[in-house]
Design a protein around this motif. Structure first.
Motif, PDB file in Angstrom:
ATOM      1  N   LEU A 121      15.305  13.940  21.112  1.00 35.19           N
ATOM      2  CA  LEU A 121      15.066  15.246  22.247  1.00 35.19           C
ATOM      3  C   LEU A 121      16.300  14.662  23.110  1.00 35.19           C
ATOM      4  O   LEU A 121      16.570  13.661  23.662  1.00 35.19           O
ATOM      5  N   PHE A 122      17.101  15.497  23.389  1.00 36.74           N
ATOM      6  CA  PHE A 122      18.270  15.478  24.593  1.00 36.74           C
ATOM      7  C   PHE A 122      18.195  16.635  25.596  1.00 36.74           C
ATOM      8  O   PHE A 122      18.220  17.849  25.064  1.00 36.74           O
TER       9      PHE A 122
ATOM     10  N   GLY B  13      13.441  25.759  23.196  1.00 37.95           N
ATOM     11  CA  GLY B  13      13.094  24.398  22.758  1.00 37.95           C
ATOM     12  C   GLY B  13      13.614  23.831  21.488  1.00 37.95           C
ATOM     13  O   GLY B  13      13.098  23.400  20.578  1.00 37.95           O
ATOM     14  N   VAL B  14      14.981  24.410  21.179  1.00 32.35           N
ATOM     15  CA  VAL B  14      15.618  24.148  19.846  1.00 32.35           C
ATOM     16  C   VAL B  14      16.721  23.294  19.995  1.00 32.35           C
ATOM     17  O   VAL B  14      17.237  22.291  19.493  1.00 32.35           O
ATOM     18  N   LEU B  15      18.015  23.683  21.255  1.00 31.34           N
ATOM     19  CA  LEU B  15      18.934  22.927  21.253  1.00 31.34           C
ATOM     20  C   LEU B  15      18.837  21.424  21.709  1.00 31.34           C
ATOM     21  O   LEU B  15      19.570  20.460  21.551  1.00 31.34           O
ATOM     22  N   ILE B  16      17.402  21.231  22.314  1.00 31.59           N
ATOM     23  CA  ILE B  16      17.459  20.191  22.964  1.00 31.59           C
ATOM     24  C   ILE B  16      17.029  18.955  21.571  1.00 31.59           C
ATOM     25  O   ILE B  16      16.937  17.649  21.654  1.00 31.59           O
ATOM     26  N   HIS B  17      16.896  19.625  20.458  1.00 32.05           N
ATOM     27  CA  HIS B  17      16.585  18.682  19.192  1.00 32.05           C
ATOM     28  C   HIS B  17      17.872  18.616  18.232  1.00 32.05           C
ATOM     29  O   HIS B  17      17.714  18.012  17.186  1.00 32.05           O
ATOM     30  N   ILE B  18      19.098  19.232  18.619  1.00 34.45           N
ATOM     31  CA  ILE B  18      20.091  19.158  17.753  1.00 34.45           C
ATOM     32  C   ILE B  18      20.769  17.880  18.078  1.00 34.45           C
ATOM     33  O   ILE B  18      20.897  17.559  19.244  1.00 34.45           O
ATOM     34  N   ASN B  19      21.512  17.421  16.786  1.00 33.62           N
ATOM     35  CA  ASN B  19      22.432  16.455  17.128  1.00 33.62           C
ATOM     36  C   ASN B  19      23.445  16.739  18.096  1.00 33.62           C
ATOM     37  O   ASN B  19      24.303  17.740  18.059  1.00 33.62           O
ATOM     38  N   PRO B  20      23.719  15.878  19.318  1.00 32.98           N
ATOM     39  CA  PRO B  20      24.576  16.422  20.309  1.00 32.98           C
ATOM     40  C   PRO B  20      26.069  16.634  19.821  1.00 32.98           C
ATOM     41  O   PRO B  20      26.978  17.509  20.399  1.00 32.98           O
TER      42      PRO B  20
ATOM     43  N   THR C  88      21.493  13.574  28.493  1.00 32.77           N
ATOM     44  CA  THR C  88      20.742  12.260  28.416  1.00 32.77           C
ATOM     45  C   THR C  88      19.697  12.557  27.298  1.00 32.77           C
ATOM     46  O   THR C  88      19.423  13.674  26.977  1.00 32.77           O
ATOM     47  N   GLY C  89      19.269  11.549  26.605  1.00 31.76           N
ATOM     48  CA  GLY C  89      18.195  11.394  25.559  1.00 31.76           C
ATOM     49  C   GLY C  89      17.024  10.610  26.088  1.00 31.76           C
ATOM     50  O   GLY C  89      17.067   9.719  26.899  1.00 31.76           O
ATOM     51  N   ILE C  90      16.122  11.349  25.677  1.00 28.49           N
ATOM     52  CA  ILE C  90      14.571  10.719  25.971  1.00 28.49           C
ATOM     53  C   ILE C  90      13.770  10.630  24.850  1.00 28.49           C
ATOM     54  O   ILE C  90      13.703  11.181  23.977  1.00 28.49           O
TER      55      ILE C  90
ATOM     56  N   LEU D 153      19.002  31.086  26.596  1.00 28.00           N
ATOM     57  CA  LEU D 153      18.612  29.814  26.347  1.00 28.00           C
ATOM     58  C   LEU D 153      17.393  29.455  27.022  1.00 28.00           C
ATOM     59  O   LEU D 153      17.555  29.559  28.138  1.00 28.00           O
ATOM     60  N   ILE D 154      16.279  28.810  26.560  1.00 26.80           N
ATOM     61  CA  ILE D 154      15.183  28.355  27.065  1.00 26.80           C
ATOM     62  C   ILE D 154      15.032  26.959  26.656  1.00 26.80           C
ATOM     63  O   ILE D 154      14.559  26.552  25.328  1.00 26.80           O
ATOM     64  N   GLU D 155      15.425  25.999  27.420  1.00 26.21           N
ATOM     65  CA  GLU D 155      15.516  24.563  27.005  1.00 26.21           C
ATOM     66  C   GLU D 155      15.284  23.789  28.400  1.00 26.21           C
ATOM     67  O   GLU D 155      14.887  24.283  29.387  1.00 26.21           O
ATOM     68  N   TYR D 156      15.013  22.462  28.026  1.00 34.79           N
ATOM     69  CA  TYR D 156      15.077  21.318  29.052  1.00 34.79           C
ATOM     70  C   TYR D 156      16.394  21.154  29.827  1.00 34.79           C
ATOM     71  O   TYR D 156      17.434  21.101  28.967  1.00 34.79           O
TER      72      TYR D 156
END
Length: 208
Positions: free
Chosen positions: A163-164, A116-123, A152-154, A143-146
């Motif tokens: 969140l991406f 749940g970390v890469l989803i919050h990194i600036n793309p 896509t950003g939500i 990697l454990i992510e969405y």
């Protein structure tokens, strides 16, 4: 002294929202769910003696992993002051209190983790983070992510650009040719015993 960060996402997690996240996420049930999750993941590995987590927050993943890997050495990277202070209370944990984007790998670990970390990194900065993950690993990257097949950003708790979702593992596999996919799986929020936040995990291994 207030620190400044080059991306809004870093400032977001280093600041008050990150502090509130620390307060919201204290639960023994989360550790139990992590024990179940990491038991599955680690069943596909061998001989792990060192672990580093990128974006460890207060260490709920590390607490679970320490029970499963009691003889391993553990390190963590965490940007938020409050979370890093909590991490410092965990016995035998080396804490790098800094942004992932400021972290320079000086040694390798056999198991490198994000949850749940890469989803919050600036793309725009993901390529740099992928490089740090890869260089930090001597064997496994988990990697454990969405997951989403396309970037896509939500909205995230009323916030935009925080969140991406995308195929993070696929991008690493394309980028680093000696990384191979070992296994993958899904954690469902309706699991009757050990719910997770609809996350997808990917275990990759470096091959010579």
């Amino acid at each position: 002294m207030t620190r400044t960060y080059p991306t809004q996402q870093e400032a977001f997690w280093a600041g008050e929202f990150g502090n509130e996240y620390v307060s919201r996420n204290r639960s023994s049930s989360l550790v139990s769910a992590n024990l179940a999750l990491f038991s599955k993941i680690l069943s596909h590995t061998r001989e792990i003696h060192s672990v580093i987590e990128f974006g460890a927050n207060i260490g709920l993943n590390i607490i679970a992993l320490k029970q499963l890997l009691p003889d391993a050495k553990f390190s963590a990277i965490e940007i938020n002051d409050k979370a890093a202070e909590e991490l410092g209370k965990l016995e035998g944990l080396r804490v790098h209190h800094q942004s992932i984007l400021d972290f320079t790998p000086i040694e390798q670990h056999e198991f490198v983790l994000t949850k749940g970390v890469l989803i919050h990194i600036n793309p725009d900065m993901l390529a740099e983070v992928y490089e740090r993950l890869y260089q930090s690993s001597s064997r496994y990257v988990c990697l454990i992510e969405y997951y989403n097949p396309t970037p896509t950003g939500i909205p995230y708790r009323g916030q935009m650009d925080k969140l991406f979702k995308r195929d993070f593992a696929g991008e690493m596999l394309d980028r680093f040719k000696n990384l191979v996919l070992v296994n993958y799986g899904f954690g469902y929020h309706r699991d009757a015993c050990f719910p997770q936040d609809d996350i997808t995990w990917f275990l990759m291994e470096k091959k010579c």
